[in-house]
Design a protein around this motif. Structure first.
Motif, PDB file in Angstrom:
ATOM      1  N   PHE A 142       0.809  -1.156   0.048  1.00 55.74           N
ATOM      2  CA  PHE A 142      -0.229   0.047  -0.167  1.00 55.74           C
ATOM      3  C   PHE A 142       0.882   1.217  -0.006  1.00 55.74           C
ATOM      4  O   PHE A 142       0.188   2.420   0.019  1.00 55.74           O
ATOM      5  CB  PHE A 142      -1.034   0.030   1.251  1.00 55.74           C
ATOM      6  N   ASN A 143       2.038   0.979  -0.184  1.00 53.36           N
ATOM      7  CA  ASN A 143       3.013   2.327  -0.482  1.00 53.36           C
ATOM      8  C   ASN A 143       2.780   2.964  -1.733  1.00 53.36           C
ATOM      9  O   ASN A 143       3.244   3.980  -1.795  1.00 53.36           O
ATOM     10  CB  ASN A 143       4.397   1.943  -0.031  1.00 53.36           C
ATOM     11  N   LYS A 144       2.149   2.096  -2.566  1.00 55.91           N
ATOM     12  CA  LYS A 144       2.068   2.603  -3.925  1.00 55.91           C
ATOM     13  C   LYS A 144       0.332   2.699  -4.048  1.00 55.91           C
ATOM     14  O   LYS A 144      -0.519   2.116  -3.527  1.00 55.91           O
ATOM     15  CB  LYS A 144       2.402   1.397  -5.030  1.00 55.91           C
ATOM     16  N   ALA A 145       0.064   4.211  -4.296  1.00 57.69           N
ATOM     17  CA  ALA A 145      -1.354   4.447  -4.352  1.00 57.69           C
ATOM     18  C   ALA A 145      -2.206   3.688  -5.474  1.00 57.69           C
ATOM     19  O   ALA A 145      -3.177   3.364  -4.907  1.00 57.69           O
ATOM     20  CB  ALA A 145      -1.264   6.117  -5.222  1.00 57.69           C
ATOM     21  N   GLU A 146      -1.711   3.100  -6.557  1.00 56.56           N
ATOM     22  CA  GLU A 146      -2.377   2.376  -7.433  1.00 56.56           C
ATOM     23  C   GLU A 146      -3.047   0.986  -6.534  1.00 56.56           C
ATOM     24  O   GLU A 146      -3.891   0.491  -6.857  1.00 56.56           O
ATOM     25  CB  GLU A 146      -1.849   1.926  -8.630  1.00 56.56           C
ATOM     26  N   ASN A 147      -2.171   0.430  -5.615  1.00 57.63           N
ATOM     27  CA  ASN A 147      -2.244  -0.770  -4.825  1.00 57.63           C
ATOM     28  C   ASN A 147      -3.352  -0.502  -3.933  1.00 57.63           C
ATOM     29  O   ASN A 147      -4.268  -1.214  -3.450  1.00 57.63           O
ATOM     30  CB  ASN A 147      -0.876  -1.279  -4.195  1.00 57.63           C
ATOM     31  N   ARG A 148      -3.406   0.757  -3.483  1.00 53.41           N
ATOM     32  CA  ARG A 148      -4.306   0.944  -2.392  1.00 53.41           C
ATOM     33  C   ARG A 148      -5.760   1.326  -2.976  1.00 53.41           C
ATOM     34  O   ARG A 148      -6.745   0.808  -2.706  1.00 53.41           O
ATOM     35  CB  ARG A 148      -4.063   2.589  -1.708  1.00 53.41           C
ATOM     36  N   GLU A 149      -5.685   1.777  -4.309  1.00 54.92           N
ATOM     37  CA  GLU A 149      -7.009   1.926  -4.946  1.00 54.92           C
ATOM     38  C   GLU A 149      -7.410   0.682  -5.341  1.00 54.92           C
ATOM     39  O   GLU A 149      -8.739   0.177  -5.743  1.00 54.92           O
ATOM     40  CB  GLU A 149      -6.624   2.747  -6.313  1.00 54.92           C
ATOM     41  N   ALA A 150      -6.756  -0.351  -5.864  1.00 56.09           N
ATOM     42  CA  ALA A 150      -7.084  -1.752  -6.244  1.00 56.09           C
ATOM     43  C   ALA A 150      -7.470  -2.504  -5.143  1.00 56.09           C
ATOM     44  O   ALA A 150      -8.510  -3.246  -5.162  1.00 56.09           O
ATOM     45  CB  ALA A 150      -5.664  -2.625  -6.615  1.00 56.09           C
TER      46      ALA A 150
ATOM     47  N   TYR B 221       3.356  -1.023   9.229  1.00 52.98           N
ATOM     48  CA  TYR B 221       2.794  -1.543   7.946  1.00 52.98           C
ATOM     49  C   TYR B 221       1.266  -1.144   7.860  1.00 52.98           C
ATOM     50  O   TYR B 221       0.684  -0.925   6.767  1.00 52.98           O
ATOM     51  CB  TYR B 221       2.886  -2.852   7.786  1.00 52.98           C
ATOM     52  N   LEU B 222       0.270  -1.460   9.129  1.00 53.11           N
ATOM     53  CA  LEU B 222      -0.835  -1.172   9.039  1.00 53.11           C
ATOM     54  C   LEU B 222      -1.173   0.323   9.002  1.00 53.11           C
ATOM     55  O   LEU B 222      -2.406   0.629   8.736  1.00 53.11           O
ATOM     56  CB  LEU B 222      -1.185  -1.586  10.484  1.00 53.11           C
ATOM     57  N   ALA B 223      -0.290   1.178   9.162  1.00 52.85           N
ATOM     58  CA  ALA B 223      -0.486   2.513   8.988  1.00 52.85           C
ATOM     59  C   ALA B 223      -1.147   2.812   7.877  1.00 52.85           C
ATOM     60  O   ALA B 223      -2.039   3.771   7.507  1.00 52.85           O
ATOM     61  CB  ALA B 223       0.724   3.449   9.301  1.00 52.85           C
ATOM     62  N   LYS B 224      -0.697   2.353   6.552  1.00 51.93           N
ATOM     63  CA  LYS B 224      -1.175   2.668   5.209  1.00 51.93           C
ATOM     64  C   LYS B 224      -2.495   1.918   5.022  1.00 51.93           C
ATOM     65  O   LYS B 224      -3.614   2.547   4.429  1.00 51.93           O
ATOM     66  CB  LYS B 224      -0.199   1.773   4.262  1.00 51.93           C
ATOM     67  N   LEU B 225      -2.890   0.764   5.772  1.00 48.68           N
ATOM     68  CA  LEU B 225      -4.121   0.218   5.845  1.00 48.68           C
ATOM     69  C   LEU B 225      -5.197   1.220   6.444  1.00 48.68           C
ATOM     70  O   LEU B 225      -6.386   1.365   6.007  1.00 48.68           O
ATOM     71  CB  LEU B 225      -4.233  -1.320   6.360  1.00 48.68           C
ATOM     72  N   ALA B 226      -4.793   1.746   7.670  1.00 47.92           N
ATOM     73  CA  ALA B 226      -5.464   2.356   8.179  1.00 47.92           C
ATOM     74  C   ALA B 226      -5.901   3.820   7.691  1.00 47.92           C
ATOM     75  O   ALA B 226      -7.087   4.258   7.719  1.00 47.92           O
ATOM     76  CB  ALA B 226      -5.004   2.998   9.830  1.00 47.92           C
ATOM     77  N   GLY B 227      -4.976   4.304   6.755  1.00 46.95           N
ATOM     78  CA  GLY B 227      -5.195   5.419   5.901  1.00 46.95           C
ATOM     79  C   GLY B 227      -6.252   5.064   4.801  1.00 46.95           C
ATOM     80  O   GLY B 227      -7.157   5.847   4.799  1.00 46.95           O
ATOM     81  N   ILE B 228      -6.302   3.908   4.452  1.00 47.14           N
ATOM     82  CA  ILE B 228      -7.490   3.396   3.478  1.00 47.14           C
ATOM     83  C   ILE B 228      -8.830   3.509   4.283  1.00 47.14           C
ATOM     84  O   ILE B 228      -9.676   3.700   3.588  1.00 47.14           O
ATOM     85  CB  ILE B 228      -7.206   2.150   3.072  1.00 47.14           C
ATOM     86  N   PHE B 229      -8.892   3.228   5.700  1.00 45.76           N
ATOM     87  CA  PHE B 229     -10.041   3.263   6.392  1.00 45.76           C
ATOM     88  C   PHE B 229     -10.496   4.474   6.924  1.00 45.76           C
ATOM     89  O   PHE B 229     -11.339   4.733   7.727  1.00 45.76           O
ATOM     90  CB  PHE B 229     -10.081   2.199   7.454  1.00 45.76           C
ATOM     91  N   LYS B 230      -9.557   5.845   6.582  1.00 45.75           N
ATOM     92  CA  LYS B 230      -9.605   7.124   6.846  1.00 45.75           C
ATOM     93  C   LYS B 230      -9.368   7.201   8.182  1.00 45.75           C
ATOM     94  O   LYS B 230     -10.046   7.997   8.983  1.00 45.75           O
ATOM     95  CB  LYS B 230     -10.893   7.522   6.509  1.00 45.75           C
ATOM     96  N   LEU B 231      -8.451   6.429   8.916  1.00 47.74           N
ATOM     97  CA  LEU B 231      -8.062   6.463  10.237  1.00 47.74           C
ATOM     98  C   LEU B 231      -6.721   7.013  10.408  1.00 47.74           C
ATOM     99  O   LEU B 231      -5.841   6.796   9.878  1.00 47.74           O
ATOM    100  CB  LEU B 231      -7.867   5.058  10.966  1.00 47.74           C
TER     101      LEU B 231
END
Length: 118
Positions: free
Chosen positions: A36-44, A83-93
């Motif tokens: 999730f360091n890559k924006a395209e992966n977060r979107e996917a 590592y979870l910080a990127k995932l938390a960002g996806i959840f708007k946390l």
């Protein structure tokens, strides 16, 4: 000569210690989150989280924690907060949101606590 902390597991009630055992338990979850360091992966991931979880071989505990957007359960399932910080960002946390969860405070209470420690 023994060095304190290297041969003893410290038990802190209510805290999941990220040690070698947790690292092995959370390897797949942390590997996925690294992507999730890559924006395209977060979107996917947002487009099809189930496919991403399958792609990385997450176990059911990890998948359910993600489905529930439960960062603390992800930590318990072997997730490393870095590592979870990127995932938390996806959840708007934010990091402060997660800090509040970890300390049993609301985000605002946690922010006030941090300011009081300065």
């Amino acid at each position: 000569m023994d060095q304190p902390g290297f041969d003893v597991h410290i038990d802190i009630p209510g805290t999941t210690i990220f040690d070698g055992k947790q690292a092995m338990k959370g390897y797949a979850l942390n590997k996925m989150c690294y992507e999730f360091n890559k924006a395209e992966n977060r979107e996917a991931f947002k487009a099809d989280p189930e496919a991403w979880m399958e792609k990385y071989g997450l176990n059911e505990q990890q998948k359910q924690a993600i489905r529930d957007s439960d960062i603390l359960a992800m930590i318990e399932a072997g997730g490393n907060i870095y590592y979870l910080a990127k995932l938390a960002g996806i959840f708007k946390l934010s990091v402060q949101d997660v800090g509040g969860m970890q300390t049993g405070r609301t985000t605002e209470e946690f922010k006030k606590f941090l300011k009081s420690q300065a």
